[in-house]
Design an enzyme around this catalytic site. Structure first.
Site, PDB file in Angstrom:
ATOM      1  N   ASP A 268     -11.384   2.175   3.578  1.00 49.36           N
ATOM      2  CA  ASP A 268     -11.672   0.750   3.406  1.00 49.36           C
ATOM      3  C   ASP A 268     -13.175   0.496   3.275  1.00 49.36           C
ATOM      4  O   ASP A 268     -13.592  -0.608   2.914  1.00 49.36           O
ATOM      5  CB  ASP A 268     -11.163  -0.033   4.636  1.00 49.36           C
ATOM      6  CG  ASP A 268      -9.792  -0.660   4.408  1.00 49.36           C
ATOM      7  OD1 ASP A 268      -9.464  -0.931   3.235  1.00 49.36           O
ATOM      8  OD2 ASP A 268      -9.083  -0.890   5.394  1.00 49.36           O
TER       9      ASP A 268
ATOM     10  N   GLN B 114      -4.896  -1.748   9.426  1.00 48.20           N
ATOM     11  CA  GLN B 114      -4.736  -3.074   8.832  1.00 48.20           C
ATOM     12  C   GLN B 114      -5.315  -4.147   9.764  1.00 48.20           C
ATOM     13  O   GLN B 114      -4.960  -4.217  10.936  1.00 48.20           O
ATOM     14  CB  GLN B 114      -3.227  -3.333   8.577  1.00 48.20           C
ATOM     15  CG  GLN B 114      -2.940  -4.625   7.847  1.00 48.20           C
ATOM     16  CD  GLN B 114      -3.495  -4.660   6.429  1.00 48.20           C
ATOM     17  OE1 GLN B 114      -3.351  -3.717   5.665  1.00 48.20           O
ATOM     18  NE2 GLN B 114      -4.139  -5.765   6.070  1.00 48.20           N
TER      19      GLN B 114
ATOM     20  N   LYS C 180       0.844  -1.199   0.000  1.00 48.29           N
ATOM     21  CA  LYS C 180       0.000   0.000   0.000  1.00 48.29           C
ATOM     22  C   LYS C 180       0.879   1.250   0.000  1.00 48.29           C
ATOM     23  O   LYS C 180       0.591   2.230  -0.696  1.00 48.29           O
ATOM     24  CB  LYS C 180      -0.942  -0.033   1.219  1.00 48.29           C
ATOM     25  CG  LYS C 180      -2.035  -1.077   1.048  1.00 48.29           C
ATOM     26  CD  LYS C 180      -2.813  -1.394   2.307  1.00 48.29           C
ATOM     27  CE  LYS C 180      -3.752  -2.582   2.024  1.00 48.29           C
ATOM     28  NZ  LYS C 180      -4.472  -3.070   3.201  1.00 48.29           N
TER      29      LYS C 180
END
Ligand code: NAD
Length: 281
Positions: A117, A94, A50
């Site tokens: 997200d 994460q 990322k």
């Protein structure tokens, strides 16, 4: 027949090029905060990828690598700080988090306008009603791969194997929004092979190596393999038994090089969207 390979690497590179061009054209000063707790090797790889994508697109990435013993309270405080930080347009925590931290509580604390997200309840609800700002990265990436085949989802039999909040459920919603006739299969589904074999578009998000075999696939179907499984020999493989299914499907995604890179490309797109939401209200 032999399936056409859907090249997720090339398609994701294209999306990242578009994001980079947009960032340059509009001289956007965008920041993405990436939070990782503990030292799970797979999470480390995802976070590094990322960061690399951010670098490519001209998005600043701010990494917060916290020790596994970080308390829930400390993580919530960090999220509050990032929510208030004007340089940070997107926040990504994460997953999975260590067991002593309540993931739901952390996700709900992220400002919904920075939730790149799209895991926040309010963003999930907006996906359900089709009024969304952010698309969940992995399902959105799968949709791009399906679009790349030129096949129209409308009226097609679509089967999604897996009903997780992150992949299966939102995937089914996106297919439904494009007028697919959608069936969601899961661990309690009866006659799974039969249901799957009726699919024009089959999405596998199970997390079991070689789970989808040729008898479960309709001749000429589009097969999207979301699974990432590590074999004993260290190699990565998907949920689909690629060798035999690629002889029968019309289109198929490889693992690696299919859905994985798309997830990251869609995250870049969402981060630009987050900037626009925060700056162009
Ligand atoms: P999950 O474990 O939360 O969900 C798995 C789903 O599979 C469940 O809904 C379960 O009902 C279903 N399932 C399990 N056994 C089954 C069976 N025998 N028959 C039918 N259904 C069954 O997993 P997840 O988070 O949705 O992820 C699924 C896979 O996708 C994993 O391999 C994960 O690593 C991968 N993944 C990949 C990406 C990517 O970017 N490529 C992103 C997220 C997840």
């Amino acid at each position: 027949m032999s399936a056409k390979i859907i090249d997720g690497k090339a398609i994701s590179a294209n999306v990242k090029e578009q994001v980079k061009a947009e960032v340059e054209r509009d001289k956007l000063d965008i920041g993405l905060a990436v939070v990782i707790v503990g030292d799970d090797p797979a999470s480390r790889v995802y976070v590094n990828n990322k960061k690399k994508a951010c670098e490519f697109c001209g998005i600043k990435s701010y990494e917060y690598a916290l020790p596994a013993e970080t308390s829930e309270e400390q993580l919530l405080e960090l999220v509050d700080t990032l929510n208030a930080d004007k340089k940070v347009n997107g926040i990504l925590v994460q997953l999975p988090l260590p067991d002593h931290i309540n993931e739901k509580k952390i996700i709900e604390r992220i400002s919904r306008d920075k939730d790149v997200d799209a895991f926040h309840e309010s963003n999930v609800g907006r996906i359900m009603i089709g009024n969304f700002a952010f698309l969940p990265c992995t399902p959105a990436g799968c949709m791009e791969l399906i679009h790349s085949t030129g096949i129209d989802v409308s009226g097609k039999n679509c089967v999604v194997i897996g009903r997780s909040n992150i992949v299966g459920k939102p995937m089914a919603m996106l297919l439904l929004h494009e007028n697919g006739t959608v069936t969601i299969c899961h661990s309690k589904t009866k006659n799974l092979a039969e249901v799957c074999a009726a699919a024009d578009i089959l999405v596998a998000a199970v997390g079991r190596a070689n789970f989808v075999t040729a008898d479960m696939v309709k001749e000429g179907a589009v097969v999207i393999d979301v699974g990432i499984n590590r074999l004993e020999n260290g190699k990565l493989c998907g949920d689909v038994k690629f060798d035999e299914v690629s002889e029968k499907a019309g289109y198929i995604t490889p693992v690696p090089g299919g859905v994985g890179p798309m997830t990251i490309a869609m995250l870049m797109r969402n981060t630009v969207t987050a900037w626009r939401i925060q700056n162009e209200k």
